[in-house]
Design a protein around this motif. Structure first.
Motif, PDB file in Angstrom:
ATOM      1  N   MET A   1       0.821  -1.212   0.000  1.00 35.41           N
ATOM      2  CA  MET A   1       0.000   0.000   0.000  1.00 35.41           C
ATOM      3  C   MET A   1       0.854   1.260   0.000  1.00 35.41           C
ATOM      4  O   MET A   1       0.401   2.326  -0.389  1.00 35.41           O
ATOM      5  N   ARG A   2       2.100   1.167   0.429  1.00 31.21           N
ATOM      6  CA  ARG A   2       2.959   2.346   0.467  1.00 31.21           C
ATOM      7  C   ARG A   2       3.149   2.910  -0.930  1.00 31.21           C
ATOM      8  O   ARG A   2       3.076   4.115  -1.147  1.00 31.21           O
ATOM      9  N   ILE A   3       3.381   1.984  -1.904  1.00 31.56           N
ATOM     10  CA  ILE A   3       3.614   2.455  -3.273  1.00 31.56           C
ATOM     11  C   ILE A   3       2.331   3.028  -3.863  1.00 31.56           C
ATOM     12  O   ILE A   3       2.353   4.025  -4.571  1.00 31.56           O
ATOM     13  N   VAL A   4       1.181   2.381  -3.553  1.00 30.67           N
ATOM     14  CA  VAL A   4      -0.098   2.922  -4.011  1.00 30.67           C
ATOM     15  C   VAL A   4      -0.260   4.350  -3.512  1.00 30.67           C
ATOM     16  O   VAL A   4      -0.664   5.254  -4.240  1.00 30.67           O
ATOM     17  N   GLY A   5       0.092   4.559  -2.222  1.00 30.04           N
ATOM     18  CA  GLY A   5       0.002   5.909  -1.665  1.00 30.04           C
ATOM     19  C   GLY A   5       0.915   6.879  -2.383  1.00 30.04           C
ATOM     20  O   GLY A   5       0.556   8.039  -2.588  1.00 30.04           O
ATOM     21  N   GLU A   6       2.070   6.419  -2.810  1.00 25.33           N
ATOM     22  CA  GLU A   6       2.995   7.277  -3.551  1.00 25.33           C
ATOM     23  C   GLU A   6       2.392   7.691  -4.886  1.00 25.33           C
ATOM     24  O   GLU A   6       2.507   8.854  -5.301  1.00 25.33           O
ATOM     25  N   TRP A   7       1.748   6.757  -5.566  1.00 24.28           N
ATOM     26  CA  TRP A   7       1.114   7.092  -6.837  1.00 24.28           C
ATOM     27  C   TRP A   7      -0.017   8.092  -6.627  1.00 24.28           C
ATOM     28  O   TRP A   7      -0.161   9.041  -7.393  1.00 24.28           O
ATOM     29  N   ILE A   8      -0.821   7.862  -5.600  1.00 23.47           N
ATOM     30  CA  ILE A   8      -1.909   8.792  -5.303  1.00 23.47           C
ATOM     31  C   ILE A   8      -1.355  10.190  -5.039  1.00 23.47           C
ATOM     32  O   ILE A   8      -1.883  11.193  -5.535  1.00 23.47           O
ATOM     33  N   ASN A   9      -0.288  10.260  -4.293  1.00 21.93           N
ATOM     34  CA  ASN A   9       0.320  11.563  -3.986  1.00 21.93           C
ATOM     35  C   ASN A   9       0.863  12.237  -5.250  1.00 21.93           C
ATOM     36  O   ASN A   9       0.775  13.462  -5.390  1.00 21.93           O
ATOM     37  N   LYS A  10       1.419  11.434  -6.157  1.00 21.79           N
ATOM     38  CA  LYS A  10       1.909  12.003  -7.421  1.00 21.79           C
ATOM     39  C   LYS A  10       0.767  12.610  -8.223  1.00 21.79           C
ATOM     40  O   LYS A  10       0.879  13.713  -8.779  1.00 21.79           O
ATOM     41  N   PHE A  11      -0.351  11.898  -8.280  1.00 21.87           N
ATOM     42  CA  PHE A  11      -1.495  12.418  -9.020  1.00 21.87           C
ATOM     43  C   PHE A  11      -2.080  13.649  -8.332  1.00 21.87           C
ATOM     44  O   PHE A  11      -2.512  14.597  -8.999  1.00 21.87           O
ATOM     45  N   LYS A  12      -2.096  13.643  -7.001  1.00 21.53           N
ATOM     46  CA  LYS A  12      -2.572  14.822  -6.267  1.00 21.53           C
ATOM     47  C   LYS A  12      -1.683  16.033  -6.544  1.00 21.53           C
ATOM     48  O   LYS A  12      -2.178  17.141  -6.767  1.00 21.53           O
ATOM     49  N   LYS A  13      -0.374  15.817  -6.533  1.00 21.31           N
ATOM     50  CA  LYS A  13       0.553  16.916  -6.811  1.00 21.31           C
ATOM     51  C   LYS A  13       0.352  17.451  -8.225  1.00 21.31           C
ATOM     52  O   LYS A  13       0.445  18.662  -8.465  1.00 21.31           O
ATOM     53  N   LEU A  14       0.078  16.547  -9.155  1.00 18.49           N
ATOM     54  CA  LEU A  14      -0.151  16.966 -10.532  1.00 18.49           C
ATOM     55  C   LEU A  14      -1.366  17.892 -10.629  1.00 18.49           C
ATOM     56  O   LEU A  14      -1.304  18.963 -11.241  1.00 18.49           O
ATOM     57  N   LEU A  15      -2.476  17.493 -10.000  1.00 19.63           N
ATOM     58  CA  LEU A  15      -3.680  18.316 -10.070  1.00 19.63           C
ATOM     59  C   LEU A  15      -3.526  19.605  -9.270  1.00 19.63           C
ATOM     60  O   LEU A  15      -4.066  20.652  -9.662  1.00 19.63           O
ATOM     61  N   CYS A  16      -2.772  19.563  -8.183  1.00 20.28           N
ATOM     62  CA  CYS A  16      -2.500  20.798  -7.437  1.00 20.28           C
ATOM     63  C   CYS A  16      -1.682  21.771  -8.288  1.00 20.28           C
ATOM     64  O   CYS A  16      -1.936  22.982  -8.288  1.00 20.28           O
ATOM     65  N   ALA A  17      -0.711  21.228  -9.025  1.00 19.12           N
ATOM     66  CA  ALA A  17       0.097  22.079  -9.911  1.00 19.12           C
ATOM     67  C   ALA A  17      -0.755  22.665 -11.027  1.00 19.12           C
ATOM     68  O   ALA A  17      -0.591  23.835 -11.405  1.00 19.12           O
ATOM     69  N   LEU A  18      -1.686  21.864 -11.551  1.00 19.85           N
ATOM     70  CA  LEU A  18      -2.596  22.354 -12.584  1.00 19.85           C
ATOM     71  C   LEU A  18      -3.476  23.470 -12.022  1.00 19.85           C
ATOM     72  O   LEU A  18      -3.680  24.498 -12.678  1.00 19.85           O
ATOM     73  N   GLY A  19      -3.971  23.269 -10.788  1.00 21.30           N
ATOM     74  CA  GLY A  19      -4.766  24.310 -10.159  1.00 21.30           C
ATOM     75  C   GLY A  19      -3.955  25.573  -9.912  1.00 21.30           C
ATOM     76  O   GLY A  19      -4.413  26.687 -10.180  1.00 21.30           O
ATOM     77  N   GLU A  20      -2.741  25.409  -9.427  1.00 21.06           N
ATOM     78  CA  GLU A  20      -1.876  26.563  -9.157  1.00 21.06           C
ATOM     79  C   GLU A  20      -1.590  27.344 -10.431  1.00 21.06           C
ATOM     80  O   GLU A  20      -1.588  28.584 -10.430  1.00 21.06           O
ATOM     81  N   ALA A  21      -1.364  26.628 -11.538  1.00 16.26           N
ATOM     82  CA  ALA A  21      -1.104  27.297 -12.813  1.00 16.26           C
ATOM     83  C   ALA A  21      -2.310  28.103 -13.284  1.00 16.26           C
ATOM     84  O   ALA A  21      -2.167  29.052 -14.061  1.00 16.26           O
ATOM     85  N   ASN A  22      -3.479  27.723 -12.796  1.00 10.48           N
ATOM     86  CA  ASN A  22      -4.706  28.425 -13.173  1.00 10.48           C
ATOM     87  C   ASN A  22      -5.303  29.209 -11.998  1.00 10.48           C
ATOM     88  O   ASN A  22      -6.492  29.527 -11.989  1.00 10.48           O
ATOM     89  N   GLU A  23      -4.438  29.499 -11.004  1.00  6.96           N
ATOM     90  CA  GLU A  23      -4.760  30.389  -9.892  1.00  6.96           C
ATOM     91  C   GLU A  23      -5.957  29.925  -9.068  1.00  6.96           C
ATOM     92  O   GLU A  23      -6.850  30.690  -8.719  1.00  6.96           O
TER      93      GLU A  23
END
Length: 372
Positions: free
Chosen positions: A1-23
């Protein structure tokens, strides 16, 4: 489950970056997703291995998710099938199409989606009245797995307004002319339009939307009497442009580069059930078509047409019918010139494969080319 959590965090960071780029920091739940970039020709071995890693860790999509079709060259079929298999293992619907709006889904006006595939995004925002930005394949995948997307762009009402009123001064319209109009608006005007003066069917709008998305990043179009938000959109103050039809000649000369073709290609975007039925009925009185003819559609539409006898009728006439495939595929790679009704197909067949197109409406193709 640790690796699954890492993937989830990567996807969360991606969407946070997308949100940040669009303020924006706000995320909003989605009702569905559509993923592009599923072709081996696009993502290659790196993308295929990335997808395998995600599947291997047990991740699944949280919302109804569909995927684009792929396209392959001869000898790449196994690699493409592995990509399809991995998307199915993620929980995506087992139908690969650029027209997910034809699938049996309970999408309502105002629902928030995360769709990639530019032509589908235009159709969804405009005809269905749902709310989706023009996502990339990876951001749509992230949203499908997480169940949400950043709140920005076309998810906000103020970003959906039109900026230019286009008054059409001619009456006749078909798939070709709709596509030429869309491409012209995208390339020459470049702002969200409110179109009035013509009556478009949903099929004709599909070709307009696909072309406007080919030529620009416009992802919503308002058409008086057709699209979901046309009454709301009509109230805005807009600059007005009148079009008499001559404007489309330059686009046609640019994209229709030949006067003939070795084959007919229809299905970019994928054909609807109505289109398949109309082609079958229009060719019912002949023994076989006069030219090689390739039709592209989704599994869902194919299944419905098969159950009603249209697929058998079309095959008896000599039509080749393909599902889960883009028109840019191994079936056409040896061709040099084709007939098509699609401005989008004409653009990509030439720019990706060097195939020249003769643009005609479906009716013209059937009467002049297939019936002879």
């Amino acid at each position: 489950m640790r690796i699954v959590g890492e993937w989830i965090n990567k996807f969360k960071k991606l969407l946070c970056a997308l949100g940040e780029a669009n303020e924006t920091e706000k995320m909003i739940p989605i009702k569905g997703a559509h993923i592009s970039g599923v072709s081996y020709r696009n993502i290659g071995d790196v993308g295929r291995e990335f997808l395998y890693d995600v599947v291997s860790e047990g991740l699944k999509v949280r919302v109804h998710t569909t995927c684009n079709p792929g396209y392959t060259k001869e000898g790449e079929e196994d690699l493409q099938d592995r990509i399809y298999h991995n998307f199915i293992m993620l929980g995506c619907e087992e139908s690969f199409t650029c027209t997910p709006y034809y699938l049996n889904r309970k999408i309502k006006c105002g629902d928030v989606l995360s769709w990639a595939e530019s032509s589908a995004v235009v159709y969804a925002n405009s005809v269905l009245g749902v709310r989706t930005n023009r996502e990339s394949g990876i951001t749509a995948l992230a949203s499908a797995i997480l169940g949400y997307t950043p709140l920005y762009g076309l998810l906000r009402s103020e970003e959906r307004r039109p900026w230019v009123r286009i008054k059409i001064k001619w009456r006749d319209i078909d798939e070709k002319k709709a596509g030429l109009l869309g491409y012209y608006i995208g390339e020459k005007i470049g702002r969200v339009p409110f179109i009035e003066g013509i009556l478009l069917t949903e099929e004709e709008f599909k070709y307009l939307g696909a072309a406007i998305a080919t030529a620009s990043d416009i992802s919503i179009v308002h058409v008086k009497g057709l699209t979901k938000e046309h009454k709301w959109a009509s109230k805005y103050e807009m600059h007005t442009i009148e079009m008499k039809g001559e404007e489309l000649r330059e686009v046609e000369e640019k994209l229709s580069q030949t006067e003939g073709g070795e084959a007919v290609i229809l299905g970019c975007p994928h054909l609807s059930f109505n289109e398949l039925r109309e082609i079958a009925e229009a060719t019912s009185q002949i023994r076989r078509v006069k030219k090689r003819a390739l039709l592209f559609t989704s599994r869902a539409v194919y299944s419905t047409a098969l159950s009603m006898g249209y697929i058998e009728k079309l095959r008896r006439k000599g039509f080749e019918i393909y599902t889960d495939s883009c028109v840019m595929c191994k079936y056409v790679e040896e061709l040099e010139e084709v007939y098509t009704n699609s401005v989008k197909a004409a653009f990509y067949l030439y720019n990706r494969m060097g195939i020249r197109s003769c643009l005609k409406s479906t009716r013209e193709i059937i009467q002049e080319v297939l019936l002879g």
